[in-house]
Design a protein around this motif. Structure first.
Motif, PDB file in Angstrom:
ATOM      1  N   MET A   1       0.944  -1.109   0.005  1.00  0.00           N
ATOM      2  CA  MET A   1      -0.078  -0.088   0.019  1.00  0.00           C
ATOM      3  C   MET A   1       1.029   1.328   0.058  1.00  0.00           C
ATOM      4  O   MET A   1       1.238   1.799  -1.019  1.00  0.00           O
ATOM      5  N   PRO A  51       3.388  13.291   5.119  1.00  0.00           N
ATOM      6  CA  PRO A  51       3.303  14.605   5.514  1.00  0.00           C
ATOM      7  C   PRO A  51       2.278  14.707   6.866  1.00  0.00           C
ATOM      8  O   PRO A  51       2.397  15.415   7.678  1.00  0.00           O
ATOM      9  N   HIS A  52       1.334  13.483   7.169  1.00  0.00           N
ATOM     10  CA  HIS A  52       0.613  13.409   7.802  1.00  0.00           C
ATOM     11  C   HIS A  52       1.145  13.155   9.325  1.00  0.00           C
ATOM     12  O   HIS A  52       0.910  13.765  10.348  1.00  0.00           O
ATOM     13  N   ARG A 115      -7.045  22.805  10.699  1.00  0.00           N
ATOM     14  CA  ARG A 115      -6.253  22.207  11.269  1.00  0.00           C
ATOM     15  C   ARG A 115      -5.349  21.341  10.373  1.00  0.00           C
ATOM     16  O   ARG A 115      -4.378  20.919  10.511  1.00  0.00           O
ATOM     17  N   SER A 116      -5.770  21.691   8.897  1.00  0.00           N
ATOM     18  CA  SER A 116      -4.860  20.854   7.815  1.00  0.00           C
ATOM     19  C   SER A 116      -4.029  22.090   7.313  1.00  0.00           C
ATOM     20  O   SER A 116      -3.203  21.621   6.484  1.00  0.00           O
TER      21      SER A 116
ATOM     22  N   PRO B  51      -7.309  16.176  11.147  1.00  0.00           N
ATOM     23  CA  PRO B  51      -7.043  15.416  10.017  1.00  0.00           C
ATOM     24  C   PRO B  51      -5.994  14.682   9.757  1.00  0.00           C
ATOM     25  O   PRO B  51      -5.927  13.527   9.184  1.00  0.00           O
ATOM     26  N   ALA B  55      -5.705  10.806   8.911  1.00  0.00           N
ATOM     27  CA  ALA B  55      -5.145  10.284   7.762  1.00  0.00           C
ATOM     28  C   ALA B  55      -4.032   9.190   8.151  1.00  0.00           C
ATOM     29  O   ALA B  55      -3.675   8.480   7.306  1.00  0.00           O
ATOM     30  N   ASN B  59      -5.483   6.440   6.197  1.00  0.00           N
ATOM     31  CA  ASN B  59      -5.049   6.573   4.837  1.00  0.00           C
ATOM     32  C   ASN B  59      -6.055   7.381   4.107  1.00  0.00           C
ATOM     33  O   ASN B  59      -5.951   7.592   2.699  1.00  0.00           O
ATOM     34  N   THR B  61      -7.392  11.282   3.453  1.00  0.00           N
ATOM     35  CA  THR B  61      -7.186  12.676   3.758  1.00  0.00           C
ATOM     36  C   THR B  61      -8.416  13.729   3.705  1.00  0.00           C
ATOM     37  O   THR B  61      -8.266  14.870   3.851  1.00  0.00           O
ATOM     38  N   SER B 116      -0.588  13.205   0.334  1.00  0.00           N
ATOM     39  CA  SER B 116      -1.248  14.277   1.160  1.00  0.00           C
ATOM     40  C   SER B 116      -2.883  14.403   0.741  1.00  0.00           C
ATOM     41  O   SER B 116      -3.575  14.940   1.110  1.00  0.00           O
TER      42      SER B 116
END
Lengths: 340, 340
Positions: A1, A51-52, A115-116, B51, B55, B59, B61, B116
């Motif tokens: 994945m 990035p998360h 938040r993003s 978020p 995420a 997975n 977003t 992202s």
DNA sequence: GTGAAAGCGCTAACAT
DNA sequence: ATGTTAGCGCTTTCAC
């Protein structure tokens, strides 16, 4: 994945995960040799930081949101373009949000993405000063074409621009003008009217205001009718879209521009140069405004949060004189033709 | 710094964090009473799910990227607008990426934001088929105005549109036309030329191709000169921007449109209706295309990953006949005036 | 229907 | 300069 993680890289390179992390985010704090090796391994493995996961710990997303009052307005294209480019150059991602001219939607969306993103670019925000000040207190914000005490902003200079506009009209012989105002909650609408009125007073020109009107081509019809009703020989529309709509209605009504009435707009959108007659308008370095806004925002993200002065940048506007302004023949028939 | 977490809500509501989580993401699997209580408490506390944390595990977003080949082209703004609105309606966020007409930048940016976002909207991608197929194999992708075998796409119908365009020209008496082609790696450029050539053959019209040209106003000068050189009485420009540039140069050279030469474009951008003469062009429901693309993308995100057929949607284009096309007076002087 | 607990991939003290 | 080790806030088995 999903791809390899920092662990895979660490194992392959024979170092700790923290070293890998540093190699990416703080290269200076890793030994020359180690760093190159780590980066090399990462490249081989096709490692890309998630990035998360990064955002979760660091609270930085490398993303900024741009909120525009109405994505339908071509004026914003240039702003968006400038912002996108500057953001990309800094490896930031631009999230685009359309407020659809609604303070409510604007606020909802801001909350939704809050938040993003690391910060906000608010173009022509329709929210009340207080809400903007509050938002700016909690998150980095840069206002575009909107000014609120204490909040950084980039506003195309328009006070002097409006003066030039009125002076241009006055010099052509106009003694009375009407300003077709933009939306009630548009700061620009208020600010422009103030500048126009001041200039008009100073130059001995009568100035009326009509509106508010939606800043769209389609509302130009009603706006034109109202403008004609005032008997003014010059029409200053809140923006080029409205001005183009006015031009259309005037043509339908066989009112000649600029012989019978002059029309001027704001923004100098692409189409202003193409319509008939070509529109006189107050343009600005919009793309540069977008860039500057991003720059200020990024700055406020990196710089320590200590009280920097809320800076206000105002790049100069420029009066672009085309064919929609001229001597009013009815009022000053010293040229060839008679009045309409 | 950041607000309340799922723990705060759980504690306040006297439930486990998993229950809070479910209440938000899978309301059906939580008891009626518990759910309302949890949501109530969450609201009171001002809780907003993070978020990134979300995420990280799921997975997903709630974000999609829209990549456009050139943000400078007003044509894309309708696409963007449609996409933004549809995405917003589904509580998705739109990330905007400008590929600046460069396949390299396009690919770089796609990689950069890949983690992202949940999927990609690629408008007028300049990348080779193989790269797109590969990307589509690993991530959800919807192509806009580009067709690649096996990849879902939304393309404004243009084969029949081109035929109508050529038929329109032929019916006016044109016997020879030239297509000013777009960028070499533009799929549309190739596809349009194929359709134009086929229609021309069928209708007994001679068709030449010139180019490639950048699809911008400024490259219209050289394009116009080349077009004139071919002696064709009708010019089909790759897009409206190029057509407007052609119109400009033609005016400079005192070539009358449509008396001496007819000009047609593609896209029906806002400005097409404003330029002089108003441009005949092949328009399409671009905003709807943007919406449709998002819809298909979201669909492929929710639906199980099993082999759905790669659907291809082609909303109809529409030939908008304005003033830039007419009978060529030189070739068919049965009207009043002589040739230029 | 609900809870306990193990991560998701990374960063950031804190050690060494 | 580098390694160890807690989490960041959430989702998701797996129990019950």
């Amino acid at each position: 994945m999903s791809g390899p993680t920092i662990y895979d890289v660490a194992r392959s390179a024979g170092v700790a995960t923290s070293t890998v992390s540093r190699a990416f985010t703080n290269p200076a704090r890793v030994g020359e040799a180690t760093r190159t090796r780590v980066l090399e391994v990462a490249r081989e493995l096709g490692y890309e930081p998630n990035p998360h996961a990064r955002a979760l710990t660091s609270n930085r997303t490398q993303t900024v949101a741009m909120v525009v009052s109405d994505i339908t307005n071509p004026h914003f294209f240039e702003l968006i373009r400038g912002a996108e480019m500057r953001a990309k150059a800094a490896e930031y991602t631009l999230v685009l949000v359309n407020a659809e001219e609604s303070p409510r939607i604007e606020q909802e969306q801001i909350r939704r993405v809050a938040r993003s993103v690391d910060g906000f670019l608010l173009a022509a925000s329709r929210q009340p000063d207080a809400d903007l000040a509050e938002l700016a207190a909690s998150r980095p914000v840069v206002l575009i074409n909107r000014q609120v005490r204490g909040v950084p902003s980039v506003v195309v200079e328009h006070s002097e621009g409006c003066r030039q506009m009125v002076a241009h009209l006055a010099s052509l012989g106009h003694t009375s003008l009407v300003y077709l105002a933009g939306p009630r909650n548009s700061w620009m609408a208020g600010s422009r009217w103030a500048a126009i009125r001041a200039a008009a007073t100073e130059l001995g020109v009568t100035a009326h205001r009509s509106g508010p009107y939606a800043p769209t081509v389609s509302s130009g019809g009603a706006a034109a009718d109202a403008a004609i009703g005032t008997g003014a020989s010059a029409i200053i529309a809140h923006n080029d879209l409205l001005a183009i709509g006015v031009l259309r209605r005037l043509a339908q009504r066989s009112v000649r521009v600029p012989d019978d009435v002059s029309v001027v707009g704001f923004d100098d959108i692409f189409a202003a140069d193409l319509c008939t007659p070509a529109l006189t308008t107050l343009g600005g370095p919009h793309e540069q405004v977008g860039r500057a806004a991003v720059e200020i925002l990024l700055d406020s993200l990196t710089t320590r949060q200590d009280r920097r002065p809320a800076l206000h940048v105002a790049p100069p506007s420029q009066l672009v004189i085309r064919d929609s302004t001229g001597t009013p023949l009815g009022a000053a028939p010293q040229r060839q033709g008679g009045a309409g």
